[in-house]
Design a protein around this motif. Structure first.
Motif, PDB file in Angstrom:
ATOM      1  N   ALA A   1       9.055  -7.189  -8.427  1.00 24.01           N
ATOM      2  CA  ALA A   1       8.137  -7.152  -7.300  1.00 24.01           C
ATOM      3  C   ALA A   1       6.720  -7.987  -7.829  1.00 24.01           C
ATOM      4  O   ALA A   1       6.326  -8.696  -6.948  1.00 24.01           O
ATOM      5  CB  ALA A   1       7.649  -5.654  -6.936  1.00 24.01           C
TER       6      ALA A   1
ATOM      7  N   MET B   1       9.557  -3.676  -0.051  1.00 22.69           N
ATOM      8  CA  MET B   1       9.860  -2.317  -0.045  1.00 22.69           C
ATOM      9  C   MET B   1      11.264  -2.074   0.657  1.00 22.69           C
ATOM     10  O   MET B   1      11.908  -1.006   0.377  1.00 22.69           O
ATOM     11  CB  MET B   1       8.843  -1.577   0.898  1.00 22.69           C
TER      12      MET B   1
ATOM     13  N   THR C   1      14.205  -2.734  -1.588  1.00 17.85           N
ATOM     14  CA  THR C   1      14.091  -2.060  -2.707  1.00 17.85           C
ATOM     15  C   THR C   1      15.272  -1.076  -2.614  1.00 17.85           C
ATOM     16  O   THR C   1      15.923  -0.746  -3.448  1.00 17.85           O
ATOM     17  CB  THR C   1      12.673  -1.385  -3.109  1.00 17.85           C
TER      18      THR C   1
ATOM     19  N   GLU D   1       9.116   3.964  -3.650  1.00 18.65           N
ATOM     20  CA  GLU D   1       8.732   3.382  -2.393  1.00 18.65           C
ATOM     21  C   GLU D   1       7.117   3.752  -2.422  1.00 18.65           C
ATOM     22  O   GLU D   1       6.557   2.805  -1.885  1.00 18.65           O
ATOM     23  CB  GLU D   1       9.560   3.715  -0.983  1.00 18.65           C
TER      24      GLU D   1
ATOM     25  N   LEU E   1       5.243   1.448  -4.682  1.00 21.53           N
ATOM     26  CA  LEU E   1       5.157   0.149  -4.024  1.00 21.53           C
ATOM     27  C   LEU E   1       4.369  -0.069  -2.873  1.00 21.53           C
ATOM     28  O   LEU E   1       3.387  -1.174  -2.628  1.00 21.53           O
ATOM     29  CB  LEU E   1       6.484  -0.472  -3.756  1.00 21.53           C
ATOM     30  N   ALA E   2       4.077   1.082  -1.941  1.00 16.11           N
ATOM     31  CA  ALA E   2       3.298   1.023  -0.836  1.00 16.11           C
ATOM     32  C   ALA E   2       1.855   0.735  -1.301  1.00 16.11           C
ATOM     33  O   ALA E   2       0.764   0.223  -0.706  1.00 16.11           O
ATOM     34  CB  ALA E   2       3.678   2.145  -0.112  1.00 16.11           C
TER      35      ALA E   2
ATOM     36  N   THR F   1       1.638  -2.872  -3.911  1.00 10.84           N
ATOM     37  CA  THR F   1       1.787  -4.229  -3.501  1.00 10.84           C
ATOM     38  C   THR F   1       0.539  -4.768  -2.737  1.00 10.84           C
ATOM     39  O   THR F   1       0.414  -5.981  -2.917  1.00 10.84           O
ATOM     40  CB  THR F   1       2.870  -4.470  -2.351  1.00 10.84           C
TER      41      THR F   1
END
Length: 215
Positions: A58, A109, A112, A130, A133-134, A137
């Motif tokens: 990522a 996401m 993923t 998740e 990453l939320a 990112t």
């Protein structure tokens, strides 16, 4: 708000035309597909290390479009035209930040999920991944954009921006990977704090860098 939306929509359209919307997704899925060949088919090993690998992918995926975030519009004089219309550089950076995150954050996401299945991750790890990453990112998007504004106009700015962004992103990588095994939630809090800090700093620092480059 209308100006912000128009600028962000333009940047999203430019990203779509330059294939910037699907490149991070393809990169993540390619890395997830190749990773088992490197470490072997051991499901336990893949489950233990796969989450950290997705965070590395990522981070690298967020750097793929870094050379087109600022430099092309600066070289073409588009940023000067926007300034002549009375739109502040901070507004331009905010719109570009929103567009940059939308172009790689949600698609990444979504990608993923199949990547996690390839790496034998369990449901609990996928949920933590998740959520991390939320939160993380937007920070990756802000960092990439900030470095792009600082290096725009320099020779080999894309490669230089990547080299500068990678060491600065190490704390995000540590906190992001830490969310996968942290039961206290401390890693999420540090990741959220770093994300908020970068999002708050980027419009002002990026706008100042664009003005300095114009002068």
């Amino acid at each position: 708000m209308r100006t912000l939306w128009l600028l962000a929509r333009r940047d999203l359209y430019q990203g779509w035309r330059s294939a910037g919307l699907w490149l991070p997704v393809a990169f993540l899925l390619l890395v997830a597909s190749l990773y088992p060949f490197a470490v072997g088919p051991d499901a336990a090993l893949l489950a233990r290390t796969g989450g950290g690998m997705i965070w590395i992918a990522a981070l690298l995926a967020s750097l793929l479009p870094i050379d087109r975030l600022v430099a092309p519009d600066r070289d073409a004089g588009i940023l000067d035209q926007i300034a002549l219309r009375g739109i502040g550089e901070e507004m331009v950076v905010i719109a570009r930040l929103v567009a940059h995150w939308l172009s790689f954050g949600p698609p990444l996401m979504a990608a993923t999920l199949p990547a996690a299945l390839l790496l034998k991750l369990d449901g609990g790890t996928i949920v933590k991944l998740e959520m991390g990453l939320a939160v993380g990112t937007p920070a990756l998007a802000a960092l990439g954009l900030l470095v792009a504004t600082l290096t725009a106009g320099l020779r080999s700015s894309g490669a230089l921006a990547g080299l500068l962004a990678l060491p600065l992103a190490v704390p995000l990588l540590i906190f992001g990977a830490g969310t996968l095994g942290d039961g206290s939630g401390a890693a999420f809090k540090f990741l959220g704090a770093a994300s908020l800090l970068l999002i708050a700093i980027t419009p002002f620092a990026g706008g100042a860098a664009i003005r300095a480059g114009r002068e």
